[in-house]
Design an enzyme around this catalytic site. Structure first.
Site, PDB file in Angstrom:
ATOM      1  N   GLU A 126       0.805  -1.208   0.000  1.00 35.82           N
ATOM      2  CA  GLU A 126       0.000   0.000   0.000  1.00 35.82           C
ATOM      3  C   GLU A 126       0.847   1.270   0.000  1.00 35.82           C
ATOM      4  OE1 GLU A 126      -0.359  -2.581   2.121  1.00 35.82           O
ATOM      5  OE2 GLU A 126      -2.313  -3.448   1.611  1.00 35.82           O
ATOM      6  N   PHE A 156      -5.871  -0.029   5.474  1.00 36.55           N
ATOM      7  CA  PHE A 156      -4.607  -0.072   4.736  1.00 36.55           C
ATOM      8  C   PHE A 156      -4.417   1.170   3.863  1.00 36.55           C
ATOM      9  CE2 PHE A 156      -6.191  -4.620   4.979  1.00 36.55           C
ATOM     10  CZ  PHE A 156      -5.701  -4.778   6.265  1.00 36.55           C
TER      11      PHE A 156
HETATM   12  C1  TPP Z   1      -1.701  -4.953   4.951  1.00 36.21           C
HETATM   13  C2  TPP Z   1      -2.786  -5.749   4.328  1.00 36.21           C
HETATM   14  N1  TPP Z   1      -3.156  -5.484   3.062  1.00 36.21           N
HETATM   15  C3  TPP Z   1      -4.152  -6.185   2.488  1.00 36.21           C
HETATM   16  C4  TPP Z   1      -4.806  -7.174   3.166  1.00 36.21           C
HETATM   17  C5  TPP Z   1      -5.959  -7.946   2.537  1.00 36.21           C
HETATM   18  N2  TPP Z   1      -5.572  -9.342   2.278  1.00 36.21           N
HETATM   19  C6  TPP Z   1      -5.869 -10.352   3.120  1.00 36.21           C
HETATM   20  S1  TPP Z   1      -5.256 -11.838   2.613  1.00 36.21           S
HETATM   21  C7  TPP Z   1      -4.582 -11.135   1.223  1.00 36.21           C
HETATM   22  C8  TPP Z   1      -3.834 -11.997   0.237  1.00 36.21           C
HETATM   23  C9  TPP Z   1      -2.685 -12.649   0.872  1.00 36.21           C
HETATM   24  O1  TPP Z   1      -2.003 -13.458  -0.036  1.00 36.21           O
HETATM   25  P1  TPP Z   1      -1.085 -14.625   0.533  1.00 36.21           P
HETATM   26  O2  TPP Z   1      -0.171 -14.059   1.551  1.00 36.21           O
HETATM   27  O3  TPP Z   1      -0.462 -15.312  -0.615  1.00 36.21           O
HETATM   28  O4  TPP Z   1      -2.092 -15.583   1.280  1.00 36.21           O
HETATM   29  P2  TPP Z   1      -3.017 -16.719   0.598  1.00 36.21           P
HETATM   30  O5  TPP Z   1      -4.018 -16.024  -0.270  1.00 36.21           O
HETATM   31  O6  TPP Z   1      -2.111 -17.589  -0.168  1.00 36.21           O
HETATM   32  O7  TPP Z   1      -3.644 -17.391   1.768  1.00 36.21           O
HETATM   33  C10 TPP Z   1      -4.846  -9.761   1.184  1.00 36.21           C
HETATM   34  C11 TPP Z   1      -4.427  -8.860   0.100  1.00 36.21           C
HETATM   35  C12 TPP Z   1      -4.397  -7.417   4.480  1.00 36.21           C
HETATM   36  N3  TPP Z   1      -4.988  -8.325   5.248  1.00 36.21           N
HETATM   37  N4  TPP Z   1      -3.381  -6.705   5.023  1.00 36.21           N
END
Ligand code: TPP
Ligand code: TPP
Ligand code: MG
Ligand code: MG
Lengths: 302, 318, 302, 318
Positions: B61, B86
């Site tokens: 972000e 965020f």
């Molecule tokens: C700082 C922040 N930005 C955005 C999010 C929203 N968010 C939650 S899970 C996720 C995707 C995470 O990807 P990954 O780490 O690969 O986890 P997976 O989908 O493989 O479980 C996002 C963007 C968040 N929780 N925290």
């Protein structure tokens, strides 16, 4: 690596180097006089990056020479069809201000207002006071490369084929946002971007080795997908200019370019070199005199 | 005098998404960015129709905010998008230096503000972003109340020059404002005129205030309900005019009491016209998981809470 | 690479693998039932990381077996002389909660309160409701490794030689704070730390390749100074357990250990695998039945 | 009744540094961290005497906050240090999740708050951190007024369990509080009793308020001056007691008017006891380079400004 340069151009090039060195000497005088004038500010990094900024603004970058009020360069925020420069390590504002003034953006006399109340020359660069030549505020570290990437994307959207340059500190590489930007630029093929790191090995609390080992920035940027090159001595004008030309030449091929530029903090003033001590303090009267004695006045002091 | 009509339910973030779709078709300078939350931000149509005007930043972000600032330099009007937490607390310093202090024409557009994001819980339920953005100089802060108003605000911001923070939410809530409204930044909207109390509400709380107004009407209390969709610049003229008439105030927001709309109103009154005020707001605590309705009830953000505070503040009138 | 393992231990080890697999099957049942029960939450990453968490909590980690009220494990926040685990990608809370309950920290019946009002099982893990087993809140991505490093430093200060484990997502690697932590740990020789990345190649908006190419995380972490190893299949219990043992074995040598663990999002439920689709949605009744049919009930549903 | 004595000038950050030195000798659980600003934070002695209890994070404030949170788990009491801007807005979300919501015993200690850092200018002059930290649940917010009080607050925080934000400054300013004071978190300190106006001041503004009090005394105005060193939890009892007596208020802070001490007081009064209030605070603008004195004058934070606002608020008494 041998670069083919036609003979006439080579002569011309060497002459320019001398001219650029003269400008750099004057800029260094400006820097130490500015920080002395307000008894604060950051001479070390400014002196170390003088050759780069002079090389950029007086040779490498294409800048509109249209003049406006008072015969100064008329500055357009959008910089369409111009090369753009962003200073991410905003604390080295003295070199930026001096180069902008010497390049014709505003009166060199204004350099005397640096860091004083009601000045356009704030401690860290800002657009807030409308100083020509500045396109974004910096000072809080780690943000400039992101902004430069945005400007580079805008150029692509606009069909504008000029370049975007950004300078950062090596201590600044410790900020996480840098690595967010570092991952974005290759993914989005931002290949009109040349980033430069001032590899002086120093930051406030000591050498970068001691404070927070940056290790191999080359390996890091390569792993992040950049084309990485070096300027072995960023305080040698000829090397700087050649390095910038090379960067431009290898740009446009789907990858952003990173220049690791080795410099000496305080370059040009012997007693300011060799440590982090002069990162952010101003010389007293005696020290100023000693510094100026090493820096020929080539264009006339402000 | 009732100035609203309930039509159907829709999420305010869809108002944002549909506003973006329209901007995509009418304003070639509008671009958008997202940090891995495209589906939640409802920008799929904009992106499909203008793929070259969308930048995916991944989960980064801070970089997104800087890139948005840079895009303005080439003349674009970027809408960086993510969840409200965020897009505020995570990147306050980036917004401050690269956008607000640099006066860049960036429209930060954030969804899932407040408790009503529901089940994800407190780590995602930002209730302090209005305080942050309101204290930041040079920032316009907008928290619209329904789908139509969010859409209108999204569109209006493209013509407004300067940094802005547009805050909206996740759940489907009643639509009750004019679908053809022109959104006037900084101009409060009087939902109902009344004489006994001024209820100033923002975001999802406007509908709760309307519900409260109906309960109060049954009790013979004539509430003036004003929608403060723009927290900054605050429409102090409208606020003072109303309070000079009603002599007491209830402020309603899906946000901490500390630093939000309530404090902005208290500041205005303390300096200009004294009147008792009660806060309908979260009382210095984090949220938790639950359905939006459960949370609004538990944390005192319901129509009932507004009624209660109204009765209390009217009793305080001297 | 051949590892010498005495015969008797090997038998024992294989038996344990079967047991661990049984636990994992039950945990997977818990996960899909939990997210179904509240019609929200993140099954994909939870299922993919089940084998790791089971391997950690039921074999690799040393945890005090002292029992307290109701026969549950008595949880000490300071975890002195225990191995600690931190979940940075907090959205996969279902697997964490199930494993903690199955390991004995609290009643498995409480799993049914997941994401419901007044529950200790918040959407993302938190200490705020005092659920035993949780040492820090997560959910906002990118923060967990920093916290784990702090806990590891505290262990060193305390002369406590147990390990600290932290799990992160691969999409999560895009957060700048991760790289701040990544640079800190080698500089300060935090060698009682084992970090694991759930390399499932997926995040919310699509594959990590498409959304924001992470490129070669191995090269990145190496460039940052880590000892990097891989678990080729993080959904094979034997590989997971061996990988964790190896990580422990190579720890304590001045470098933090990074395990790149290849997993399949949704592992164990065929229709949840192969894309990012099941990152954060819950199955309906029919899908739940289809999922449970693939997952033997080994320890009794909650 | 004058309860203070001016002795000499010293910077409040040296009060912090000297407090840390003492804690280093008396409390083996206290550790400190810094993000490449050791000299500015005055922790050199602590570090020299307890090298193993200091962690240099480099220029990486987010990571520093997370590490501090982690250190508490093993029983330590970490004081992460940096400039106020980089210890608040830069890392709000990290503080929120890993420290405040997680209820970790971290004492965020930040220097160079406000305009008085001087020449570095607006990018470093955070004037919104009180708003941010005050709106964050579970956070104790302290802004002491001089060297002695900062030292005492630093020491007191080690015995207080829970997250805290301790804000202090760069320039040398008068020392006027008791060198042997025991710092009581959340308990306002009455500098001067008076009956005509309540002047509530925090941080560097307390000395300005004292100066203003002397000018006012010459004009026959008897000002009650109260030092609100703890912004949160706010000593509402002391505030209300004073205002019930004086019937009018001036709040003074080196911070934005929006969201700071002034708003905290306005909130308290709006809900409990109505009285006219004037703000001595920065009026929704960024700072700039200059000397501390020049800036305090230009942005209306001087004793003269306090006098002016006091006369105005007294005139508003009904
Ligand atoms: C700082 C922040 N930005 C955005 C999010 C929203 N968010 C939650 S899970 C996720 C995707 C995470 O990807 P990954 O780490 O690969 O986890 P997976 O989908 O493989 O479980 C996002 C963007 C968040 N929780 N925290
Ligand atoms: C986000 C942030 N953290 C801390 C600082 C304080 N600071 C200013 S310059 C500096 C050191 C920068 O080191 P480097 O980038 O190597 O620049 P050099 O000292 O070589 O000029 C620090 C820590 C800052 N300006 N911004
Ligand atoms: Mg350096
Ligand atoms: Mg993933």
């Amino acid at each position: 690596m041998a670069i083919f340069v036609p003979f006439t151009i080579k002569i011309d090039f060497l002459m320019q180097i001398k001219e650029l060195e003269d400008i750099a000497s004057q800029v260094r005088r400006d820097i130490v006089r500015m920080v002395h004038g307000c008894a604060s500010g950051h001479p070390g990094g400014s002196l170390g990056c003088t050759d780069l900024l002079v090389g950029l603004y007086f040779q490498q970058m294409k800048i509109s020479n249209r003049k406006g009020k008072g015969g100064f360069l008329s500055f357009r925020m959008d910089g369409v069809n111009e090369d753009l420069f962003f200073l991410s390590n905003g604390h080295i504002s003295p070199v930026f201000y001096s180069v902008l003034a010497r390049r014709g953006y505003f009166d060199v006399a204004e350099l005397s207002t640096f860091r004083k109340i009601d000045s356009r020359l704030q401690g860290h660069p800002t657009t807030h006071e409308h100083l020509p030549g500045i396109r974004v505020a910096s000072g809080s570290l780690g943000q400039g490369m992101s902004v430069a990437i945005g400007a580079a994307l805008a150029k692509k959207l606009n069909g504008d084929d000029r370049m975007v340059y950004v300078l950062m500190g090596d201590g600044e590489q410790q900020e996480g946002q840098i690595w967010e930007a570092a991952q974005f630029a290759p993914h989005h093929k931002v290949d009109n971007l040349v980033a430069v790191i001032d590899l002086n090995g120093q930051q406030i609390d000591g050498s970068t080795d001691q404070v927070m080992n940056n290790r191999d920035l080359k390996a890091k940027y390569k792993a992040f997908g950049w084309r990485v090159m070096e300027i072995a001595n960023g305080n040698d004008m000829e090397e700087v200019v050649k390095g910038l030309r090379k960067a431009k030449r290898i740009s446009g091929k789907g990858q952003p370019i990173m220049i690791l530029m080795n410099t000496e903090m305080g370059a040009g003033v012997d007693f300011m070199m060799g440590s982090h001590k002069w990162h952010g303090i101003a010389p007293n009267d005696e020290q100023l005199a000693a510094a100026l004695a090493q820096l020929p006045e080539t264009l006339g002091d402000y | 005098m009732k100035k609203y009509t309930y039509t159907e339910k829709q999420d305010t973030r869809s108002g944002f998404g549909d506003g973006m779709t329209e901007l995509g078709r009418t304003n070639p300078k509008v671009v958008t960015l997202c940090a891995d939350l495209v589906g939640s931000l409802k920008t799929a149509t904009f992106i499909k129709e203008n793929p070259e005007r969308f930048f995916q930043t991944g989960i980064a972000e801070a970089n997104m905010m800087g890139i948005a600032a840079g895009l303005t330099i080439g003349g674009y009007i970027p809408y960086p998008t993510t969840f409200a937490n965020f897009g505020s607390g995570r990147v306050y310093d980036q917004i401050r230096q690269s956008i607000a202090y640099s006066n860049k024409n960036v429209k930060i557009a954030v969804s899932h503000a407040g408790l009503t994001l529901g089940e994800d819980g407190a780590t995602h339920q930002i209730l302090e972003d209005i305080a942050m953005m309101r204290s930041m100089p040079n920032m316009t802060v907008i928290n619209p109340c329904d789908y139509n108003q969010t859409k209108a605000a999204t569109i209006a911001l493209a013509d407004h020059v300067g940094p802005a923070y547009l805050r909206f939410g996740r759940p489907k809530v009643p639509i009750f404002t004019d679908p053809n409204q022109k959104f006037e930044i900084g101009k409060a909207w009087t939902v109902n005129e009344g004489k006994d109390v001024s209820i100033f509400a923002t975001g999802h709380l406007v509908w709760e205030a309307i519900q409260a107004g109906e309960i109060l009407a049954e009790k013979g209390i004539d509430a003036e309900i004003i929608n403060i969709h723009t927290i900054k610049p605050l429409d102090t003229a409208a606020i003072l005019k109303s309070v000079r008439k009603t002599k007491c105030v209830v402020t309603c927001e899906e946000h901490q009491a500390n630093g939000g709309l309530g404090d902005a109103v208290a500041q205005t009154l303390a300096q200009n016209f004294l009147a008792p005020q009660e806060y309908v707001a979260v009382n210095d605590s984090f949220g938790e998981s639950g359905t939006p309705e459960q949370l609004m009830a538990k944390y005192g953000l319901s129509a009932e809470a507004i009624v209660e505070k109204t009765l209390k503040v009217i009793a305080r009138k001297s």
